[in-house]
Write a protein that holds these residues in place. Structure first.
Motif, mmCIF file in Angstrom:
data_model
loop_
_atom_site.group_PDB
_atom_site.id
_atom_site.type_symbol
_atom_site.label_atom_id
_atom_site.label_comp_id
_atom_site.label_asym_id
_atom_site.label_seq_id
_atom_site.Cartn_x
_atom_site.Cartn_y
_atom_site.Cartn_z
ATOM 1 N N ASN A 100 5.353 -18.811 -10.024
ATOM 2 C CA ASN A 100 5.912 -18.584 -11.449
ATOM 3 C C ASN A 100 6.394 -20.105 -11.765
ATOM 4 O O ASN A 100 7.397 -20.657 -11.331
ATOM 5 C CB ASN A 100 7.242 -17.735 -11.390
ATOM 6 N N CYS A 144 4.610 -14.115 -8.356
ATOM 7 C CA CYS A 144 4.405 -12.707 -8.751
ATOM 8 C C CYS A 144 2.982 -12.548 -7.783
ATOM 9 O O CYS A 144 2.223 -13.229 -7.523
ATOM 10 C CB CYS A 144 3.700 -12.784 -10.179
ATOM 11 N N ARG A 183 -0.060 -10.514 -7.868
ATOM 12 C CA ARG A 183 -0.946 -9.791 -8.418
ATOM 13 C C ARG A 183 -1.968 -8.806 -7.701
ATOM 14 O O ARG A 183 -2.534 -9.209 -6.654
ATOM 15 C CB ARG A 183 -2.227 -10.840 -9.174
ATOM 16 N N TYR A 237 0.716 -6.722 -11.911
ATOM 17 C CA TYR A 237 1.582 -7.271 -10.904
ATOM 18 C C TYR A 237 2.435 -6.257 -10.036
ATOM 19 O O TYR A 237 2.865 -5.218 -10.752
ATOM 20 C CB TYR A 237 2.414 -8.342 -11.552
ATOM 21 N N ASP A 251 5.456 -4.323 -8.901
ATOM 22 C CA ASP A 251 6.752 -4.312 -9.667
ATOM 23 C C ASP A 251 7.796 -3.927 -8.333
ATOM 24 O O ASP A 251 7.816 -2.978 -7.476
ATOM 25 C CB ASP A 251 6.849 -3.216 -10.517
ATOM 26 N N THR A 301 8.805 -8.197 -11.624
ATOM 27 C CA THR A 301 7.679 -8.475 -10.869
ATOM 28 C C THR A 301 7.844 -9.946 -10.401
ATOM 29 O O THR A 301 6.956 -10.632 -9.991
ATOM 30 C CB THR A 301 6.519 -8.542 -12.001
ATOM 31 N N ALA A 302 9.145 -10.492 -10.178
ATOM 32 C CA ALA A 302 9.371 -11.795 -9.501
ATOM 33 C C ALA A 302 9.574 -11.412 -8.208
ATOM 34 O O ALA A 302 10.616 -10.793 -8.010
ATOM 35 C CB ALA A 302 10.292 -12.524 -10.462
#
Length: 322
Positions: free
Chosen positions: A32, A43, A45, A89, A91, A184-185
């Motif tokens: 990020n 994130c 994916r 992404y 969660d 999502t981080a």
């Protein structure tokens, strides 16, 4: 996975649950923005991959990419993209809730459920619960993480101490996170590598718990003095690589405490405390890092003290009070 606790009572047992992609999925870590090296977030994916030629337990799995939605709905569980993701992404909050439901339903099938009482604590980014039996009680926090390649560096569901705003106003090089962090981080953590370092040390020192006792002393009795537990941990780890391990005996406990204090004083005077994992050439070979991390310059955790004279003066006053 921490390997030590700042408190001997009221301990929270932190357990890291590594996540691997189920069949038909792949995880890709995406950084990020630029951010600070020691405060990065990623994130995860989620990508669907072809399963047409793969077998699991002798049963041919349907492919999310090449079978019809009707076939998939009848014979296969939904993909992560439909259940635990926001967009493409993974969660954190959805994953935590899924795991909470899993533990809750599984607990009823364990024999311990008849004698122990399980109470879940509200938390959106981990699974926290309390187990009690009579006067005995313990707290457990299960974190979720994805490993970076084959290394000991993970991205995890819960921000580390220094990223949650719990660390010292004097000596934290990382700014407090905003109250809101994207679901999502996934923040980066070095705690697994640090725990491996502690185990490496425990196999060599004459008294395997002395260095942890030193750490507990500072994090317990010096709480509220302006120095965070993450700072003490970093200082202690550096002292363990500079003071010969043969000198970590019980009768030398007080001397080691003074060595730790002296090391912190030098770091404050120089306005430099190097990150223990990033750019550390003394790191044991058994600790695995991503290739890009091995070429990094040592990161100064006290860099903000060099930039802010008022913060440096406050840190020196806090040290004098110790």
């Amino acid at each position: 996975f921490e390997g030590w606790s700042p408190r001997e009572r009221d301990v929270v047992y932190h357990v890291l649950v590594p996540l691997n992609p189920p069949p038909g999925h792949a995880f890709h870590l995406e950084l990020n923005g630029a951010g600070q090296v020691a405060a990065r977030t990623f994130c995860i994916r989620v990508e669907l991959v072809c399963m047409c030629k793969r077998q699991q337990l002798g049963e041919k799995l349907l492919c999310f990419l090449h079978h019809s939605e009707e076939e998939l709905q009848q014979k296969q569980k939904p993909s992560l993209l439909e259940t635990l993701c926001t967009g493409s992404y993974l969660d954190v909050e959805k994953t935590s809730h899924w795991f909470y439901q899993l533990v809750r339903s599984s607990w009823l099938h364990l024999p311990q459920s008849y004698s122990w009482h399980l109470v879940f604590q509200p938390c959106s980014r981990s699974c926290q619960f309390q187990l009690s039996k009579g006067r005995r009680s313990l707290m457990v926090e299960m974190l979720f993480g994805v490993r970076q390649g084959d290394s000991d560096i993970f991205v995890v569901s819960q921000p580390p101490e220094a990223q949650k705003g719990d660390s010292s106003i004097f000596v934290s090089s990382q700014p407090a996170e905003a109250d809101f962090i994207s679901s999502t981080a996934w923040p980066e953590t070095y705690a697994v590598a640090e725990a491996k370092f502690f185990r490496h040390i425990a196999r060599q020192v004459p008294c395997e718990s002395l260095h942890l006792k030193c750490l507990q002393v500072f994090t317990c009795i010096l709480r509220g003095t302006g120095f965070s537990s993450s700072t003490w941990k970093t200082v202690v780890m550096h002292v363990l690589t500079t003071v010969p391990l043969s000198r970590w005996r019980r009768r030398e406990f007080v001397r080691r405490l003074w060595d730790i204090m002296a090391h912190l004083r030098r770091c404050l005077q120089l306005k430099r405390l190097e990150h223990f994992v990033l750019g550390n050439e003394r790191l044991p070979a058994e600790i695995s890092l991503p290739p890009a991390m091995r070429t990094l310059e040592p990161l100064n955790l006290f860099e903000h003290l060099a930039r802010d004279p008022a913060a440096h003066a406050g840190a020196m006053r806090a040290y004098s009070n110790l």
